[in-house]
Scaffold this motif. Structure first.
Motif, mmCIF file in Angstrom:
data_model
loop_
_atom_site.group_PDB
_atom_site.id
_atom_site.type_symbol
_atom_site.label_atom_id
_atom_site.label_comp_id
_atom_site.label_asym_id
_atom_site.label_seq_id
_atom_site.Cartn_x
_atom_site.Cartn_y
_atom_site.Cartn_z
ATOM 1 N N LEU A 177 25.660 -40.501 48.337
ATOM 2 C CA LEU A 177 25.884 -39.285 47.940
ATOM 3 C C LEU A 177 26.203 -39.440 45.992
ATOM 4 C CD1 LEU A 177 28.508 -37.624 49.264
ATOM 5 C CD2 LEU A 177 30.320 -39.280 48.600
ATOM 6 N N ALA A 178 26.396 -38.200 45.788
ATOM 7 C CA ALA A 178 26.726 -37.563 44.161
ATOM 8 C C ALA A 178 27.917 -37.727 43.797
ATOM 9 C CB ALA A 178 25.934 -36.404 44.419
ATOM 10 N N THR A 179 28.057 -38.896 44.564
ATOM 11 C CA THR A 179 29.816 -39.284 43.942
ATOM 12 C C THR A 179 30.545 -38.838 42.072
ATOM 13 O OG1 THR A 179 30.083 -41.459 44.834
ATOM 14 C CG2 THR A 179 31.521 -40.807 43.497
ATOM 15 N N PHE A 180 29.350 -38.668 41.387
ATOM 16 C CA PHE A 180 29.822 -38.673 39.291
ATOM 17 C C PHE A 180 29.680 -37.641 39.578
ATOM 18 C CE2 PHE A 180 25.273 -38.461 40.596
ATOM 19 C CZ PHE A 180 24.629 -36.810 40.315
ATOM 20 N N LEU A 181 29.349 -36.250 40.822
ATOM 21 C CA LEU A 181 28.810 -34.820 40.918
ATOM 22 C C LEU A 181 30.131 -34.218 41.280
ATOM 23 C CD1 LEU A 181 27.546 -31.924 40.048
ATOM 24 C CD2 LEU A 181 26.729 -32.232 41.943
ATOM 25 N N LEU A 182 30.492 -34.655 42.556
ATOM 26 C CA LEU A 182 32.276 -34.888 43.066
ATOM 27 C C LEU A 182 33.238 -34.774 42.151
ATOM 28 C CD1 LEU A 182 30.759 -36.162 46.870
ATOM 29 C CD2 LEU A 182 31.264 -33.926 46.124
ATOM 30 N N GLN A 183 32.989 -35.788 41.683
ATOM 31 C CA GLN A 183 34.426 -36.207 40.971
ATOM 32 C C GLN A 183 34.660 -35.487 39.356
ATOM 33 O OE1 GLN A 183 32.969 -40.747 39.747
ATOM 34 N NE2 GLN A 183 34.906 -41.372 40.935
ATOM 35 N N MET A 219 33.313 -32.881 39.867
ATOM 36 C CA MET A 219 33.671 -31.354 40.702
ATOM 37 C C MET A 219 35.147 -30.826 40.837
ATOM 38 S SD MET A 219 30.224 -30.188 42.854
ATOM 39 C CE MET A 219 31.364 -29.110 43.842
ATOM 40 N N ALA A 220 36.081 -32.020 41.292
ATOM 41 C CA ALA A 220 37.099 -32.391 40.994
ATOM 42 C C ALA A 220 37.950 -32.225 39.755
ATOM 43 C CB ALA A 220 37.288 -33.401 42.209
ATOM 44 N N ALA A 221 37.344 -32.552 38.713
ATOM 45 C CA ALA A 221 38.118 -32.543 37.885
ATOM 46 C C ALA A 221 38.169 -30.847 36.704
ATOM 47 C CB ALA A 221 37.346 -33.442 36.305
ATOM 48 N N ALA A 222 37.414 -30.389 37.110
ATOM 49 C CA ALA A 222 37.145 -28.812 36.542
ATOM 50 C C ALA A 222 38.359 -28.209 37.893
ATOM 51 C CB ALA A 222 35.536 -28.895 36.326
ATOM 52 N N ALA A 223 38.216 -28.487 38.990
ATOM 53 C CA ALA A 223 39.180 -27.472 39.864
ATOM 54 C C ALA A 223 40.607 -27.954 39.690
ATOM 55 C CB ALA A 223 38.326 -28.087 41.473
ATOM 56 N N SER A 247 37.202 -32.988 25.373
ATOM 57 C CA SER A 247 39.218 -32.925 25.485
ATOM 58 C C SER A 247 39.654 -32.402 24.607
ATOM 59 C CB SER A 247 39.640 -34.882 26.044
ATOM 60 O OG SER A 247 38.698 -34.471 27.609
ATOM 61 N N ILE A 248 39.333 -32.671 22.798
ATOM 62 C CA ILE A 248 40.246 -32.516 21.844
ATOM 63 C C ILE A 248 39.790 -31.449 21.647
ATOM 64 C CG2 ILE A 248 39.208 -33.357 19.380
ATOM 65 C CD1 ILE A 248 38.238 -35.410 19.994
ATOM 66 N N PHE A 249 39.180 -30.851 22.357
ATOM 67 C CA PHE A 249 39.447 -29.115 22.267
ATOM 68 C C PHE A 249 40.583 -28.472 22.716
ATOM 69 C CE2 PHE A 249 38.753 -24.687 23.534
ATOM 70 C CZ PHE A 249 38.104 -23.665 22.092
ATOM 71 N N PHE A 250 40.273 -28.839 23.943
ATOM 72 C CA PHE A 250 41.459 -28.670 25.001
ATOM 73 C C PHE A 250 42.786 -28.995 24.169
ATOM 74 C CE2 PHE A 250 37.296 -26.703 27.445
ATOM 75 C CZ PHE A 250 38.992 -25.670 27.836
ATOM 76 N N ALA A 280 41.084 -33.940 32.122
ATOM 77 C CA ALA A 280 40.370 -33.059 33.401
ATOM 78 C C ALA A 280 39.351 -32.362 32.797
ATOM 79 C CB ALA A 280 41.230 -32.169 34.169
ATOM 80 N N ALA A 281 39.124 -31.318 31.930
ATOM 81 C CA ALA A 281 38.460 -31.187 31.493
ATOM 82 C C ALA A 281 37.173 -31.950 30.723
ATOM 83 C CB ALA A 281 38.379 -29.813 30.229
ATOM 84 N N GLY A 282 37.420 -32.812 30.004
ATOM 85 C CA GLY A 282 36.797 -33.248 29.587
ATOM 86 C C GLY A 282 35.975 -34.718 30.507
ATOM 87 N N ILE A 283 37.013 -34.791 31.755
ATOM 88 C CA ILE A 283 36.126 -35.829 32.718
ATOM 89 C C ILE A 283 34.966 -34.459 33.366
ATOM 90 C CG2 ILE A 283 36.678 -36.780 35.269
ATOM 91 C CD1 ILE A 283 39.358 -37.763 33.672
ATOM 92 N N ALA A 284 35.409 -33.818 33.605
ATOM 93 C CA ALA A 284 34.388 -32.982 33.979
ATOM 94 C C ALA A 284 33.383 -33.078 34.036
ATOM 95 C CB ALA A 284 34.703 -31.424 34.260
ATOM 96 N N VAL A 285 32.785 -32.899 32.081
ATOM 97 C CA VAL A 285 32.410 -32.561 30.981
ATOM 98 C C VAL A 285 31.533 -33.893 31.482
ATOM 99 C CG1 VAL A 285 30.993 -32.362 29.464
ATOM 100 C CG2 VAL A 285 32.776 -31.116 30.038
ATOM 101 N N GLY A 286 32.323 -34.810 31.008
ATOM 102 C CA GLY A 286 31.437 -36.458 30.751
ATOM 103 C C GLY A 286 30.832 -36.672 32.040
ATOM 104 N N ARG A 287 31.794 -36.291 33.752
ATOM 105 C CA ARG A 287 30.590 -37.574 34.416
ATOM 106 C C ARG A 287 29.307 -37.094 34.959
ATOM 107 N NH1 ARG A 287 32.907 -41.894 36.075
ATOM 108 N NH2 ARG A 287 34.887 -41.795 36.744
ATOM 109 N N LEU A 288 29.122 -35.753 34.043
ATOM 110 C CA LEU A 288 27.947 -35.259 34.495
ATOM 111 C C LEU A 288 26.765 -36.525 33.838
ATOM 112 C CD1 LEU A 288 27.940 -31.735 33.588
ATOM 113 C CD2 LEU A 288 28.702 -32.751 36.279
ATOM 114 N N ALA A 289 26.718 -37.301 33.289
ATOM 115 C CA ALA A 289 26.537 -37.849 32.164
ATOM 116 C C ALA A 289 25.629 -39.185 33.286
ATOM 117 C CB ALA A 289 27.142 -39.371 31.126
#
Length: 345
Positions: free
Chosen positions: A169-175, A177-181, A27-30, A124-133
């Motif tokens: 349901l892999a809610t975290f992964l769907l979140q 993917m949505a954030a990345a899109a 997030s900081i980088f972008f 949005a980019a940070g969420i896409a990475v952080g949700r994978l935790a």
């Protein structure tokens, strides 16, 4: 139980904090790239990052404490020890908003809306990475899956009570993917639309709220660990504030449309459609809570209703005529050829 990533000497590093840190760094980088590219001051960026981090950390803990006060000895304990307990992403959004407003109030930044645009896209980019935790702990899991046994829909989880493995349901992964899109869409479209003056400062944040909150209304409903209001214990904080954010975006674009194009009777059809679809989404949330076996049907209807709302609001946004002069900050060459910041209104 969190999974260990690696051990270095006497130090143990876990996957979850590592990925959450990676999300923050992303997030900081972008944010820095986007904000400085758009002509933001270096001082503003340097102040925004630590201020947003501190405020986001405090507010995210405050929201989690409010919803899960039983996890803490008290408010002071929740705010003093951040090594345990949880955090609510909605609090991080509040921290970023307050940071941008404070910097504008102190005249350190030239435009709070322009800063929020960059924060939103970077977030949005940070969420896409952080949700994978959530791959590496037992949090953020969705409804029980019966037929699916593989990603991206299902993921095995150990039941904390029975100890048995169950697929949810892999809610975290769907979140993620949505954030990345959303990030890719805004990162590609926003700069080009700003250059052709179709969007104003702040519109990037509004589009992020519209797209992200539309996904969260559905996805947060699938979680069995969502954060509820204290007053009732089952209404999701994320869902309510997501619905309010969508309503705010609708109001902003509606007011702007009427002001710049004048009132047209067919606008009533647009607003009636939005209101009807919000009603459908709300009813489906009520319905799925009482008919869990029809979750796929309920969430399908809810998703379709929110997709219609998103399409109508985006249509409204592009019906608004471009301003004759860009409202907000932009770079212009001065007589010496050096770029300088100007603010037009």
């Amino acid at each position: 139980m969190e999974q260990i990533a690696f051990i270095a000497g006497q130090s143990v590093f876990y996957w979850k904090p590592l990925l959450l840190t990676a999300g923050v760094v992303t997030s900081i980088f972008f944010f820095l790239c986007l904000y400085l590219q758009e002509g933001g001051r270096g001082l503003s960026a340097a102040c925004a990052v630590p201020l947003a981090l501190v405020l986001g950390l405090v507010f995210s803990r405050l929201v989690h404490w409010y919803c899960r006060s039983g996890d803490y000895a008290g408010l002071s304990a929740a705010l003093q020890d951040y090594s345990s307990g949880g955090f609510a992403l909605i609090g991080a959004f509040a921290g970023c908003l307050i940071a941008a407003l404070l910097l504008r109030l102190l005249r350190i930044s030239d435009s709070a809306p322009a800063m929020l645009d960059c924060m939103s896209i970077a977030g949005a980019a940070g969420i896409a990475v952080g949700r994978l935790a959530s791959f590496f702990d037992s949090s953020d899991r969705g409804l029980l899956m019966e037929r699916f046994r593989s990603l991206p829909l299902a993921y095995p989880v150990t039941n904390p009570v029975s100890g048995a493995q169950e697929y949810r349901l892999a809610t975290f992964l769907l979140q993620a993917m949505a954030a990345a899109a959303i990030f890719l869409l805004l990162a590609v479209l926003y700069p080009s639309l700003r250059k052709c003056r179709r969007l104003r400062p702040g519109d990037g944040c509004l589009l992020f709220l519209l797209l992200y909150c539309s996904t969260q209304v559905v996805l947060d409903s699938t979680r069995y660990d969502s954060l509820p209001f204290r007053s009732n214990g089952f209404v999701s904080v994320v869902q309510v504030f997501s619905a309010l954010a969508i309503g705010f975006v609708v109001v902003v674009f509606s007011v702007r449309l009427v002001r710049l194009r004048g009132f047209r009777p067919w606008y009533l059809a647009l607003w009636a459609t939005i209101a009807a679809m919000l009603g459908v989404a709300g009813y489906m949330e009520y319905y799925v809570q009482r008919h869990g076996s029809l979750a796929a049907f309920s969430y399908g209807i809810m998703s379709a209703a929110l997709a219609v709302i998103t399409a109508v609001v985006l249509g409204m946004a592009f019906l608004i005529p471009a301003p004759k002069r860009p409202a907000g900050k932009y770079l212009r060459q001065n007589n010496s050829g050096t770029p300088r910041m100007e603010v037009t209104r």
